[in-house]
Design an enzyme around this catalytic site. Structure first.
Site, mmCIF file in Angstrom:
data_model
loop_
_atom_site.group_PDB
_atom_site.id
_atom_site.type_symbol
_atom_site.label_atom_id
_atom_site.label_comp_id
_atom_site.label_asym_id
_atom_site.label_seq_id
_atom_site.Cartn_x
_atom_site.Cartn_y
_atom_site.Cartn_z
ATOM 1 N N ASP A 190 21.952 34.518 0.375
ATOM 2 C CA ASP A 190 21.812 33.075 0.515
ATOM 3 C C ASP A 190 23.123 32.415 0.928
ATOM 4 O OD1 ASP A 190 19.462 33.999 -0.818
ATOM 5 O OD2 ASP A 190 19.006 31.923 -1.299
ATOM 6 N N HIS A 193 22.648 32.099 -7.650
ATOM 7 C CA HIS A 193 22.544 30.642 -7.605
ATOM 8 C C HIS A 193 21.254 30.192 -8.281
ATOM 9 C CE1 HIS A 193 20.334 31.992 -4.097
ATOM 10 N NE2 HIS A 193 19.847 30.793 -3.891
ATOM 11 N N HIS A 216 16.109 40.167 0.983
ATOM 12 C CA HIS A 216 15.833 38.726 0.969
ATOM 13 C C HIS A 216 15.145 38.276 2.266
ATOM 14 C CE1 HIS A 216 16.519 34.355 0.447
ATOM 15 N NE2 HIS A 216 16.569 34.657 -0.845
ATOM 16 N N HIS A 230 25.996 28.034 0.828
ATOM 17 C CA HIS A 230 24.554 27.818 0.739
ATOM 18 C C HIS A 230 24.298 26.352 0.409
ATOM 19 C CE1 HIS A 230 20.470 29.028 0.649
ATOM 20 N NE2 HIS A 230 20.288 28.901 -0.651
ATOM 21 N N HIS A 263 18.420 28.778 -7.586
ATOM 22 C CA HIS A 263 17.164 28.550 -6.867
ATOM 23 C C HIS A 263 16.100 29.439 -7.487
ATOM 24 C CE1 HIS A 263 18.875 26.693 -2.888
ATOM 25 N NE2 HIS A 263 18.820 25.839 -3.879
ATOM 26 N N ASP A 272 13.763 31.404 -6.568
ATOM 27 C CA ASP A 272 13.496 32.791 -6.162
ATOM 28 C C ASP A 272 14.565 33.763 -6.633
ATOM 29 O OD1 ASP A 272 15.207 31.474 -4.378
ATOM 30 O OD2 ASP A 272 14.636 32.701 -2.665
ATOM 31 N N HIS A 273 15.600 33.243 -7.301
ATOM 32 C CA HIS A 273 16.666 34.103 -7.825
ATOM 33 C C HIS A 273 16.785 34.051 -9.349
ATOM 34 C CE1 HIS A 273 18.529 34.960 -3.833
ATOM 35 N NE2 HIS A 273 17.813 33.887 -3.542
#
Length: 306
Positions: A210, A61, A269, A142, A63, A65-66
């Site tokens: 997530d 996705h 995670h 999510h 975001h 942090d990914h």
């Protein structure tokens, strides 16, 4: 043999001992990268993994942090001398995100192909890995469009000498047919089905992060040899936070592994508030015994079973 390396096991923001979400699958020298958080390149450098042979990048996705490490790794892949096309898979929004990153990367020496929110399985098709990996996706729950991934590494059937003799296949064709080539000789067509036995079980690797633990995940990861699953919160008392932020606790992740009959579960995670994930491992092991706490650059080798 399939080599799996957890490059980063942090969620939210990086910490001194945890980079952000990333997993690397290495099969026959070719690589599939899942997520690309901060620190992905550093971990790959530390384990001495090359960049040129990354064929697919699968993003769960959009975001930070990914995905925030993506422009850097695309540039590094270009600097490694790659010229073959590279495919990026992701949820709704991945095309726009990659287009924005191209402002940073500039002109790349290879073509970037994008598959957004795929609805059907994807068969990796190139000359290097002989159509051996099937990528499946599942939309999960999510705060932004997010997909889980499953990778099925197929295994070739064994050569069946009795079947070849029974079908009167000339010996000079056995090796070529075994390698998947159909051959016409003296007016007769010979196929691999005339010399090969039944298909053998492959290796299934699933990556889920997530999301809340929705029912469809269990069927999706069913019978995985390895499930790499988010476990944002260690304490059972953090369930309210998990529900609010659409993540999972250790116990919830372990429940998925148990109900899906997976072989091994790796938790990943972790929230920055989880200083030592091992402190909470009993919350998972009580539900699913074969649980491993993920750490940056943890590697596993998965072998085909007879």
């Amino acid at each position: 043999m399939v080599q799996v390396t957890l490059l980063g096991c942090g969620g939210g923001v990086p910490t001194p001992d945890r980079y952000l979400s990333s997993l690397l699958i290495n099969y026959r020298g070719r690589k599939v990268l899942i997520d690309c958080g901060e620190g992905t390149q550093v971990s790959m450098k530390i384990i001495n993994s090359g960049f040129k042979s990354i064929d697919y990048i699968c993003i769960t996705h959009i975001h930070g942090d990914h995905i925030i490490g993506l422009p850097g790794i695309l540039s590094t892949i270009g600097n490694s001398g790659r010229t073959e096309p590279l495919t990026i898979i992701g949820p709704t929004g991945i095309k726009l995100a990659v287009e924005a990153f191209m402002v940073i990367t500039g002109q790349l020496p290879y073509e970037v192909l994008i598959i957004e929110n795929p609805k059907e399985d994807i068969l990796i098709d190139n000359n290097y890995i002989d159509n051996d990996i099937i990528i499946s996706t599942l939309e999960v729950d999510h705060s932004s469009p997010c997909i889980a991934y499953s990778f099925y590494i197929k295994r070739k059937a064994k050569f069946d000498i009795d079947k070849a003799i029974e079908n009167n296949v000339p010996k000079l064709l056995w090796n070529k047919l075994q390698n998947g080539r159909n051959i016409k000789l003296d007016g007769k067509l010979y196929t691999k089905n005339m010399v090969m036995g039944e298909a053998r079980k492959g290796i299934k690797i699933s990556f889920v992060t997530d999301t809340r633990p929705i029912e469809s995940i269990v069927d999706f990861v069913d019978n995985s040899d390895l499930l790499v699953c988010e476990a944002m919160y260690g304490e059972d008392e953090d369930l309210e936070k998990a529900i609010k932020n659409k993540h999972m606790t250790f116990r919830e992740s372990a429940n998925i592994a148990r109900n899906a009959n997976v072989e091994t579960l790796i938790l990943t995670h972790f929230s920055p508030i989880v200083k030592d994930p091992n402190f909470y491992i009993e919350n998972a092991i009580e539900i699913f015994e074969n649980t491993i706490i993920g750490t940056d650059r943890m590697g596993l080798s998965l072998k085909f079973k007879e």
